[in-house]
Design an enzyme around this catalytic site. Sequence first.
Site, PDB file in Angstrom:
ATOM      1  N   CYS A   1       0.818  -1.220   0.000  1.00 39.05           N
ATOM      2  CA  CYS A   1       0.000   0.000   0.000  1.00 39.05           C
ATOM      3  C   CYS A   1       0.849   1.267   0.000  1.00 39.05           C
ATOM      4  O   CYS A   1       0.446   2.280  -0.579  1.00 39.05           O
ATOM      5  CB  CYS A   1      -1.002  -0.007   1.145  1.00 39.05           C
ATOM      6  SG  CYS A   1      -0.291   0.014   2.806  1.00 39.05           S
TER       7      CYS A   1
ATOM      8  N   HIS B   1      -2.209   1.896   7.086  1.00 45.28           N
ATOM      9  CA  HIS B   1      -2.588   2.042   5.686  1.00 45.28           C
ATOM     10  C   HIS B   1      -2.095   3.392   5.154  1.00 45.28           C
ATOM     11  O   HIS B   1      -2.032   4.378   5.906  1.00 45.28           O
ATOM     12  CB  HIS B   1      -4.107   1.935   5.550  1.00 45.28           C
ATOM     13  CG  HIS B   1      -4.596   1.935   4.141  1.00 45.28           C
ATOM     14  ND1 HIS B   1      -4.085   1.092   3.173  1.00 45.28           N
ATOM     15  CD2 HIS B   1      -5.549   2.686   3.523  1.00 45.28           C
ATOM     16  CE1 HIS B   1      -4.708   1.324   2.035  1.00 45.28           C
ATOM     17  NE2 HIS B   1      -5.586   2.293   2.208  1.00 45.28           N
TER      18      HIS B   1
END
Length: 307
Positions: free
Chosen positions: A89, A166
């Site tokens: 990510c 994230h």
Amino acid sequence: MSDSGWNTIESDAGVFTELIETLGVKAVQLDELLTLDPTSLSALAPLYGVIFLFKWTQSAASQTTDGGVYVPEVEHEIFFARQKIQNACATQAILSVLMNREEIKLGSALDEFKSFTTGFDGELRGETISNSDLIRSTHNSFSRPTPFVDESIAPRTATDDDDLYHFIAYVPISGTLYELDGLQPAPISHGPCTDDEFPEKVVEVLYRRIARYDASEVRFNLLAVCADRRELWSNIGDFERLERENEKRAEWRRENILRRENFVGLIAEMLKYVVDDVVEKGGDTAFEGIIDQAKEKSAQRYLQSKT
């Protein structure tokens, strides 16, 4: 999502800067922001976008757009990719900035990748990133050795108690501020936004996102994707700042070299030596003496490095 073949890499401006340079990107770097305010971001102009790191929780993820609206990426000519690989990510968020700023010199490899994926939807772009040997191998080259990882442990369903983080990108594209999050079904528009307005408007959006969390939550990080500061300071003749930037790059390089090394064997041998020496010299008292000597030598080396 399967993360087979992709390793976790550290969230660090030096890591990400060398990573994109290895991919062929020219005259771009990442810098960590210590405060969340428009002035700090404006000082990094020309600024291409920002990468926001936060702790993922199911409860915070239940609110999705922070006042923005979904838009079709193909219709708006946005490079957007769905996240197919958990550990990718960070790299994917950085690509979301690089691929959407026409003034960035991507280099031949990423230029070819961008051209190849033109017209793809987010799902197919995500699959293409996950299957790119170049991007995966470059990403993995910055992971730390993990000799004690138990490969037999299966991934668990994420809960709010898990330390999962994230990365998402915020980029001004063609006069609009976009949030590009691979866990979302499409890009999110946060309204009109010029490059000059970007620092102020993105901070407003980020504060709305942070407001999803309890006031005690402080695990956030913001990285600016900006022009290489060395070129900027050199062009305007600010050689004092140029020297500091060169020193920072040298430290980044040193740290990245150390990240790739596995020191387990060295540490084990040092411990064997210390234990043998302690036993030979008389146990706990000798051990305390060794520690005191080591502290004294470390202090002397530190003082010598400052003179």
